[in-house]
Design an enzyme around this catalytic site. Structure first.
Site, mmCIF file in Angstrom:
data_model
loop_
_atom_site.group_PDB
_atom_site.id
_atom_site.type_symbol
_atom_site.label_atom_id
_atom_site.label_comp_id
_atom_site.label_asym_id
_atom_site.label_seq_id
_atom_site.Cartn_x
_atom_site.Cartn_y
_atom_site.Cartn_z
ATOM 1 N N GLY A 98 0.831 -1.204 0.000
ATOM 2 C CA GLY A 98 0.000 0.000 0.000
ATOM 3 C C GLY A 98 0.865 1.254 0.000
ATOM 4 O O GLY A 98 0.607 2.206 -0.738
ATOM 5 N N TYR A 132 -2.335 6.461 6.686
ATOM 6 C CA TYR A 132 -2.178 7.734 5.970
ATOM 7 C C TYR A 132 -1.441 8.766 6.823
ATOM 8 O O TYR A 132 -0.570 9.486 6.331
ATOM 9 C CB TYR A 132 -3.536 8.284 5.540
ATOM 10 C CG TYR A 132 -4.252 7.423 4.530
ATOM 11 C CD1 TYR A 132 -3.569 6.783 3.500
ATOM 12 C CD2 TYR A 132 -5.630 7.238 4.595
ATOM 13 C CE1 TYR A 132 -4.230 6.001 2.575
ATOM 14 C CE2 TYR A 132 -6.296 6.455 3.663
ATOM 15 C CZ TYR A 132 -5.591 5.834 2.663
ATOM 16 O OH TYR A 132 -6.248 5.062 1.738
#
Length: 159
Positions: A98, A132
């Site tokens: 990711g 994030y």
């Protein structure tokens, strides 16, 4: 050692793109909201070039994708990248894929001299939010996303 690579989607990947969209929607508990079709994706992604897709491959098998498009910021006075979808299959999470996908889109943004790289995340998705933030992303708490769809969009268009 695993071979990790990235590639841009082609017209031949439309079924694979739809597969990943549905996998992401299932993860987000929104599978019933998916209206996308292979024909519609082919038209919007490859005929109209409305967005782009890159895949991350693990030992030559696509195991994740990122779908993004260029937008524009009047405040920045230039283009930006909006990440619509980022997803890695569950069995391949925890391998850094990711992060690598996010880095690939960031490289594209930098190469295109984009002033922003943005996306939205569901408020309940704590694992993604933590990921994030770890990458340096900052939530835009001063802004709320608004959306018009369906009949409300039709009514607005008719004045």
């Amino acid at each position: 050692m695993a071979k990790i690579s990235f590639r841009k989607a082609t017209r031949d990947d439309v079924a694979l793109i739809l597969y990943f969209i549905k996998e992401l929607a299932a993860y987000e508990h929104l599978l019933d909201a998916v209206e996308a079709t292979e024909a519609g994706l082919e038209q919007s992604l490859f005929d109209q070039e409305a967005a782009e897709v890159i895949f991350v491959e693990y030992n030559e098998e696509a195991v994740g994708f990122a779908l993004f498009f260029q937008n524009y910021s009047t405040f920045v006075g230039g283009a930006g990248i909006y990440l619509e979808d980022l997803y890695v299959l569950d069995a391949y999470r925890g391998k850094g894929l990711g992060k690598m996908l996010l880095q690939q889109v960031a490289k594209i943004a930098v190469a295109r001299h984009c002033g922003r790289f943005e996306w939205a995340c569901l408020n309940w998705n704590e694992p993604s939010i933590a990921f994030y933030k770890h990458m340096g992303a900052v939530p835009m708490s001063d802004w709320t996303v608004y959306r018009i769809t369906g009949q409300a969009l039709q009514t607005l268009s008719e004045g």
